[in-house]
Structure formats: structure tokens, C-alpha cells
Design a protein around this motif. Structure first.
Motif, mmCIF file in Angstrom:
data_model
loop_
_atom_site.group_PDB
_atom_site.id
_atom_site.type_symbol
_atom_site.label_atom_id
_atom_site.label_comp_id
_atom_site.label_asym_id
_atom_site.label_seq_id
_atom_site.Cartn_x
_atom_site.Cartn_y
_atom_site.Cartn_z
ATOM 1 N N TYR A 1 0.813 -1.221 0.000
ATOM 2 C CA TYR A 1 0.000 0.000 0.000
ATOM 3 C C TYR A 1 0.854 1.282 0.000
ATOM 4 O O TYR A 1 0.540 2.218 -0.740
ATOM 5 N N PRO A 2 1.930 1.375 0.782
ATOM 6 C CA PRO A 2 2.763 2.600 0.682
ATOM 7 C C PRO A 2 3.339 2.824 -0.721
ATOM 8 O O PRO A 2 3.518 3.961 -1.148
ATOM 9 N N ILE A 3 3.601 1.748 -1.447
ATOM 10 C CA ILE A 3 4.078 1.879 -2.822
ATOM 11 C C ILE A 3 2.989 2.532 -3.666
ATOM 12 O O ILE A 3 3.244 3.477 -4.425
ATOM 13 N N VAL A 4 1.762 2.049 -3.513
ATOM 14 C CA VAL A 4 0.621 2.596 -4.246
ATOM 15 C C VAL A 4 0.440 4.076 -3.922
ATOM 16 O O VAL A 4 0.234 4.900 -4.820
ATOM 17 N N MET A 5 0.517 4.419 -2.649
ATOM 18 C CA MET A 5 0.337 5.824 -2.249
ATOM 19 C C MET A 5 1.396 6.719 -2.899
ATOM 20 O O MET A 5 1.077 7.791 -3.414
ATOM 21 N N ASN A 6 2.651 6.278 -2.866
ATOM 22 C CA ASN A 6 3.714 7.090 -3.459
ATOM 23 C C ASN A 6 3.571 7.196 -4.967
ATOM 24 O O ASN A 6 3.805 8.271 -5.540
ATOM 25 N N LEU A 7 3.173 6.123 -5.620
ATOM 26 C CA LEU A 7 2.943 6.181 -7.071
ATOM 27 C C LEU A 7 1.797 7.130 -7.411
ATOM 28 O O LEU A 7 1.882 7.906 -8.369
ATOM 29 N N CYS A 8 0.728 7.077 -6.631
ATOM 30 C CA CYS A 8 -0.413 7.968 -6.882
ATOM 31 C C CYS A 8 -0.029 9.425 -6.654
ATOM 32 O O CYS A 8 -0.395 10.296 -7.447
ATOM 33 N N MET A 9 0.706 9.684 -5.585
ATOM 34 C CA MET A 9 1.132 11.062 -5.320
ATOM 35 C C MET A 9 2.114 11.542 -6.391
ATOM 36 O O MET A 9 2.040 12.687 -6.836
ATOM 37 N N LEU A 10 3.005 10.670 -6.828
ATOM 38 C CA LEU A 10 3.919 11.024 -7.913
ATOM 39 C C LEU A 10 3.128 11.343 -9.173
ATOM 40 O O LEU A 10 3.407 12.329 -9.860
ATOM 41 N N GLY A 11 2.132 10.533 -9.483
ATOM 42 C CA GLY A 11 1.295 10.788 -10.650
ATOM 43 C C GLY A 11 0.552 12.105 -10.538
ATOM 44 O O GLY A 11 0.480 12.877 -11.504
ATOM 45 N N LEU A 12 0.014 12.386 -9.374
ATOM 46 C CA LEU A 12 -0.735 13.621 -9.146
ATOM 47 C C LEU A 12 0.166 14.850 -9.273
ATOM 48 O O LEU A 12 -0.139 15.785 -10.007
ATOM 49 N N PHE A 13 1.303 14.837 -8.593
ATOM 50 C CA PHE A 13 2.215 15.978 -8.628
ATOM 51 C C PHE A 13 2.896 16.073 -9.990
ATOM 52 O O PHE A 13 3.049 17.169 -10.539
ATOM 53 N N GLY A 14 3.337 14.928 -10.526
ATOM 54 C CA GLY A 14 4.022 14.934 -11.820
ATOM 55 C C GLY A 14 3.134 15.393 -12.956
ATOM 56 O O GLY A 14 3.562 16.169 -13.818
ATOM 57 N N SER A 15 1.885 14.949 -12.974
ATOM 58 C CA SER A 15 0.983 15.382 -14.051
ATOM 59 C C SER A 15 0.698 16.871 -13.968
ATOM 60 O O SER A 15 0.484 17.521 -14.990
ATOM 61 N N SER A 16 0.743 17.423 -12.761
ATOM 62 C CA SER A 16 0.515 18.869 -12.639
ATOM 63 C C SER A 16 1.676 19.662 -13.239
ATOM 64 O O SER A 16 1.497 20.798 -13.666
ATOM 65 N N LEU A 17 2.855 19.064 -13.292
ATOM 66 C CA LEU A 17 3.986 19.732 -13.947
ATOM 67 C C LEU A 17 3.798 19.747 -15.455
ATOM 68 O O LEU A 17 4.264 20.662 -16.128
ATOM 69 N N LEU A 18 3.114 18.748 -15.981
ATOM 70 C CA LEU A 18 2.900 18.667 -17.424
ATOM 71 C C LEU A 18 1.767 19.570 -17.894
ATOM 72 O O LEU A 18 1.883 20.213 -18.926
ATOM 73 N N LYS A 19 0.675 19.604 -17.146
ATOM 74 C CA LYS A 19 -0.483 20.362 -17.620
ATOM 75 C C LYS A 19 -0.742 21.638 -16.834
ATOM 76 O O LYS A 19 -1.571 22.427 -17.237
ATOM 77 N N GLY A 20 -0.052 21.839 -15.719
ATOM 78 C CA GLY A 20 -0.149 23.073 -14.940
ATOM 79 C C GLY A 20 -1.549 23.393 -14.460
ATOM 80 O O GLY A 20 -2.509 22.819 -14.957
#
Length: 182
Positions: free
Chosen positions: A80-99
Motif C-alpha cells: 500500500y505505501p508503494i501505491v500511495m507514493n505512485l499515486c502522489m507522484l502521478g498527481l504531482f508529476g501530471s501537474s507539472l505537465l499540464k499546470g
């Protein structure tokens, strides 16, 4: 009652690694997985923020807990901590792409009239958060696959939270005491 349930589930999910450690060591048989699934379901139902921000990690957590119960594979609860970190990475990382960047969105909650000059700094901080999620996710994976339950609990239940607090606190101190003087 809804706010109380929301607060309780939030606090209990922060203690997920400790709950897994205690549950696997002291609860009989395969009882922990359905209890965690119930807790995750309660969190999903009581969540007041936009559901899309929480749904993916909670749904994956539910799948891991239910799959762990059905397959009788208790080690799946360690993922589960792996899933949480992947989801947070996806959330923060995608915001860098689309702002706008995630940190900019969060900053606008308390300071709606952010100057345009702050955007590059906030993008860099969002990038730092992405790096932290990569590190934490990598360590969560390593501890789940190659270390003892005690080491997994220590990293995911204490060290990861300390790193998150260190980044958040350092950034706040830098922003409020260094940038305001520049």
C-alpha cells in the motif's frame, strides 16, 4: 458524525504501517486484511474532498486488502505505501505537465493572489516533491520485498513521514524567512 469518521479514518490510515505490523504479529489468521479493507472503504465514503483525489489510492488499497484476504497472501498489505507514493507522484508529476503545479494549487488556497514570479519556484518545489515520492516509493518497494516487517514498519511508518515533514517544513521556512527577505 461524518467529520468525526473522516478524522478517525485519516488518523488510522496514517498509522497503516503500525496497524499492519501489529495486525500481522498479534491478530489471528487472516483477520487484518478485511479490517483494513473496511477502514479504506470507510475513508472513501467519508471523504469530503473531490473524490478523484482520493479514489485511486483507496481503491488500490481495497484491492490489495481484499486480494490479500482471498489469496491468503498477507504480504500484499505491505504494498500500500508503494501505491500511495505512485499515486502522489502521478498527481504531482501530471501537474507539472499540464499546470498549474500542485504546489501552486495548494499555495493558492491560502494566498489566492500569487504573483506570476512565484510560479517557477513553485514548479521547482513540485519537482522536489516528485523526487521525494520516487525515493519513498523505491524504499517502500525495497522494504516490502527484501526486509523484515519491523524494518518495513520503521521506514514506512516513521522515516517516510519524517522525510515528508522535513521537506514541507524546510520549504515553509525557506519561503517565509528567506524569500520574504530577498
Amino acid at each position: 458524525m461524518g467529520k468525526l469518521a473522516q478524522a478517525v479514518t485519516f488518523i488510522l490510515l496514517l498509522g497503516y504501517p503500525l496497524a499492519v505490523y501489529l495486525g500481522l504479529n498479534y491478530l489471528p489468521g487472516n483477520l487484518l486484511a478485511p479490517l483494513l479493507a473496511l477502514l479504506l472503504l470507510l475513508r472513501l465514503v467519508t471523504q469530503k474532498q473531490p473524490l478523484r483525489l482520493l479514489a485511486l489510492p483507496v481503491l488500490f488499497g481495497l484491492l490489495l486488502a481484499l486480494g490479500s484476504f482471498v489469496a491468503r497472501q498477507q504480504h500484499w498489505l505491505l504494498y500500500y505505501p508503494i501505491v500511495m507514493n505512485l499515486c502522489m507522484l502521478g498527481l504531482f508529476g501530471s501537474s507539472l505537465l499540464k499546470g498549474p503545479s500542485m504546489v501552486e494549487r495548494l499555495a493558492k488556497i491560502t494566498e489566492p493572489q500569487l504573483p506570476d514570479a512565484a510560479r517557477p519556484y513553485l514548479r521547482k518545489v513540485t519537482g522536489l516533491w516528485c523526487l521525494l515520492f520516487v525515493i519513498n516509493g523505491s524504499m517502500a518497494t525495497y522494504t516490502a520485498l527484501y526486509t523484515s516487517l519491523a524494518t518495513w514498519t520503521l521506514y514506512n511508518g516513521l522515516i517516510a513521514y519524517l522525510l515528508i515533514g522535513l521537506l514541507a517544513g524546510s520549504e515553509w521556512l525557506y519561503r517565509h524567512f528567506w524569500l520574504t527577505r530577498s
